[in-house]
Design a protein around this motif. Structure first.
Motif, PDB file in Angstrom:
ATOM      1  N   LEU A  12     -11.916  -7.103 -20.561  1.00  0.00           N
ATOM      2  CA  LEU A  12     -11.171  -6.659 -21.733  1.00  0.00           C
ATOM      3  C   LEU A  12     -11.945  -5.606 -22.523  1.00  0.00           C
ATOM      4  CD1 LEU A  12      -8.528  -7.531 -23.324  1.00  0.00           C
ATOM      5  CD2 LEU A  12     -10.111  -8.801 -24.761  1.00  0.00           C
ATOM      6  N   LEU A  13     -13.242  -5.810 -22.669  1.00  0.00           N
ATOM      7  CA  LEU A  13     -14.104  -4.856 -23.377  1.00  0.00           C
ATOM      8  C   LEU A  13     -14.055  -3.485 -22.709  1.00  0.00           C
ATOM      9  CD1 LEU A  13     -16.341  -4.326 -25.547  1.00  0.00           C
ATOM     10  CD2 LEU A  13     -17.984  -5.021 -23.799  1.00  0.00           C
ATOM     11  N   ALA A  14     -14.104  -3.470 -21.379  1.00  0.00           N
ATOM     12  CA  ALA A  14     -14.068  -2.195 -20.653  1.00  0.00           C
ATOM     13  C   ALA A  14     -12.720  -1.501 -20.811  1.00  0.00           C
ATOM     14  CB  ALA A  14     -14.382  -2.426 -19.178  1.00  0.00           C
ATOM     15  N   LEU A  15     -11.637  -2.264 -20.742  1.00  0.00           N
ATOM     16  CA  LEU A  15     -10.311  -1.658 -20.954  1.00  0.00           C
ATOM     17  C   LEU A  15     -10.224  -1.058 -22.348  1.00  0.00           C
ATOM     18  CD1 LEU A  15      -7.689  -4.172 -19.487  1.00  0.00           C
ATOM     19  CD2 LEU A  15      -8.545  -2.084 -18.452  1.00  0.00           C
ATOM     20  N   TRP A  16     -10.660  -1.823 -23.336  1.00  0.00           N
ATOM     21  CA  TRP A  16     -10.581  -1.369 -24.723  1.00  0.00           C
ATOM     22  C   TRP A  16     -11.469  -0.144 -24.949  1.00  0.00           C
ATOM     23  CZ3 TRP A  16     -14.127  -1.603 -28.944  1.00  0.00           C
ATOM     24  CH2 TRP A  16     -13.546  -1.332 -30.189  1.00  0.00           C
ATOM     25  N   LYS A  17     -12.652  -0.129 -24.353  1.00  0.00           N
ATOM     26  CA  LYS A  17     -13.567   1.013 -24.499  1.00  0.00           C
ATOM     27  C   LYS A  17     -12.941   2.285 -23.923  1.00  0.00           C
ATOM     28  CE  LYS A  17     -17.759   2.846 -22.487  1.00  0.00           C
ATOM     29  NZ  LYS A  17     -17.135   3.873 -21.694  1.00  0.00           N
ATOM     30  N   SER A  18     -12.304   2.162 -22.796  1.00  0.00           N
ATOM     31  CA  SER A  18     -11.797   3.337 -22.089  1.00  0.00           C
ATOM     32  C   SER A  18     -10.451   3.842 -22.584  1.00  0.00           C
ATOM     33  CB  SER A  18     -11.662   3.027 -20.599  1.00  0.00           C
ATOM     34  OG  SER A  18     -12.917   2.724 -20.060  1.00  0.00           O
ATOM     35  N   ARG A  19      -9.598   2.947 -23.045  1.00  0.00           N
ATOM     36  CA  ARG A  19      -8.218   3.327 -23.362  1.00  0.00           C
ATOM     37  C   ARG A  19      -7.765   2.856 -24.739  1.00  0.00           C
ATOM     38  NH1 ARG A  19      -5.074   6.422 -19.728  1.00  0.00           N
ATOM     39  NH2 ARG A  19      -6.031   6.236 -17.694  1.00  0.00           N
ATOM     40  N   ARG A  20      -8.665   2.736 -25.692  1.00  0.00           N
ATOM     41  CA  ARG A  20      -8.307   2.131 -26.983  1.00  0.00           C
ATOM     42  C   ARG A  20      -7.306   2.965 -27.773  1.00  0.00           C
ATOM     43  NH1 ARG A  20     -13.850   2.207 -30.383  1.00  0.00           N
ATOM     44  NH2 ARG A  20     -14.648   2.143 -28.293  1.00  0.00           N
ATOM     45  N   THR A  21      -6.553   2.260 -28.593  1.00  0.00           N
ATOM     46  CA  THR A  21      -5.580   2.883 -29.468  1.00  0.00           C
ATOM     47  C   THR A  21      -6.206   3.093 -30.840  1.00  0.00           C
ATOM     48  OG1 THR A  21      -4.747   0.732 -30.171  1.00  0.00           O
ATOM     49  CG2 THR A  21      -3.600   1.800 -28.344  1.00  0.00           C
ATOM     50  N   LYS A  22      -5.575   3.935 -31.628  1.00  0.00           N
ATOM     51  CA  LYS A  22      -6.035   4.146 -32.995  1.00  0.00           C
ATOM     52  C   LYS A  22      -5.643   2.958 -33.871  1.00  0.00           C
ATOM     53  CE  LYS A  22      -5.897   9.104 -32.658  1.00  0.00           C
ATOM     54  NZ  LYS A  22      -5.099  10.289 -32.810  1.00  0.00           N
ATOM     55  N   GLU A  23      -4.541   2.320 -33.526  1.00  0.00           N
ATOM     56  CA  GLU A  23      -4.058   1.179 -34.293  1.00  0.00           C
ATOM     57  C   GLU A  23      -4.672  -0.110 -33.757  1.00  0.00           C
ATOM     58  OE1 GLU A  23      -1.958   2.861 -32.237  1.00  0.00           O
ATOM     59  OE2 GLU A  23      -0.771   4.137 -33.518  1.00  0.00           O
ATOM     60  N   GLY A  24      -5.169  -0.944 -34.614  1.00  0.00           N
ATOM     61  CA  GLY A  24      -5.593  -2.297 -34.277  1.00  0.00           C
ATOM     62  C   GLY A  24      -6.477  -2.394 -33.057  1.00  0.00           C
ATOM     63  N   VAL A  25      -6.282  -3.462 -32.303  1.00  0.00           N
ATOM     64  CA  VAL A  25      -6.991  -3.704 -31.046  1.00  0.00           C
ATOM     65  C   VAL A  25      -5.963  -3.530 -29.952  1.00  0.00           C
ATOM     66  CG1 VAL A  25      -8.261  -5.396 -29.668  1.00  0.00           C
ATOM     67  CG2 VAL A  25      -8.519  -5.378 -32.152  1.00  0.00           C
ATOM     68  N   GLY A  26      -6.112  -2.488 -29.149  1.00  0.00           N
ATOM     69  CA  GLY A  26      -5.122  -2.250 -28.115  1.00  0.00           C
ATOM     70  C   GLY A  26      -5.524  -1.148 -27.165  1.00  0.00           C
ATOM     71  N   VAL A  27      -4.669  -0.930 -26.188  1.00  0.00           N
ATOM     72  CA  VAL A  27      -4.887   0.105 -25.180  1.00  0.00           C
ATOM     73  C   VAL A  27      -3.611   0.909 -25.001  1.00  0.00           C
ATOM     74  CG1 VAL A  27      -6.665  -1.168 -23.915  1.00  0.00           C
ATOM     75  CG2 VAL A  27      -4.277  -1.421 -23.258  1.00  0.00           C
ATOM     76  N   GLU A  28      -3.757   2.104 -24.469  1.00  0.00           N
ATOM     77  CA  GLU A  28      -2.608   2.916 -24.094  1.00  0.00           C
ATOM     78  C   GLU A  28      -2.831   3.438 -22.698  1.00  0.00           C
ATOM     79  OE1 GLU A  28      -2.266   5.822 -27.152  1.00  0.00           O
ATOM     80  OE2 GLU A  28      -3.883   7.039 -26.379  1.00  0.00           O
TER      81      GLU A  28
END
Length: 160
Positions: A12-28
């Protein structure tokens, strides 16, 4: 709330690091990536299903608001060089997450991830031969893909 690291949370940390959103905790990214992120968050009880926002479009976006989780992920990003110093399921899950989020295979058949200097150092310390090429960390060692493949969650990444 105190959080502890697990292999699923390292992914999850790697996904969030690579594809994080500006809003909250998320990915795009594409739909399968967002679904893997949400599934992991729900299984790890980091988010409540009724609090998650999912936006369809190009790219898809999913996120939730939790300042404790966001702060914990930020702290874990700073500790990567300490946490990922062994060839175990934690580091394999982390690099599988990087591969799923922003990785692939070069025409020469060499797997790569898009990472930063810390990721490069961690890979080198783990004994992999890494060649940096135009922002990509090409892992020349033949056993890298085999090491992360049990932890890959996206079907597109499993097709080597």
């Amino acid at each position: 709330m105190k959080f502890t690291m697990s292999p699923a949370r390292a992914y999850l940390l790697a996904l969030w690091k690579s594809r994080r959103t500006k809003e909250g905790v998320g990915v795009e990214g594409h739909r399968e990536l967002c679904e893997a992120f949400l599934r992991t968050c729900l299984e790890e009880r980091l988010a409540a299903a009724n609090k998650v926002k999912f936006e369809e479009g190009s790219p898809f976006k999913c996120y939730f608001y939790n300042s404790a989780v966001r702060a914990w992920l930020g702290e874990e990003l700073k500790k990567r060089d300490e946490r990922l110093k062994y060839l175990n399921e934690f580091s394999a899950s982390y690099f599988a997450g990087l591969f799923d989020a922003r990785g692939g295979v070069l025409k020469s058949g060499v797997p790569f991830v898009i990472g930063d200097k810390v990721d490069e150092i961690v890979l080198l310390r783990l004994g992999f031969v890494v060649k940096k090429e135009r922002g990509k960390l090409a892992v020349v060692s033949g056993n890298f893909y085999g090491w992360i493949s049990p932890f890959l969650k996206l079907e597109i990444s499993k097709k080597k």
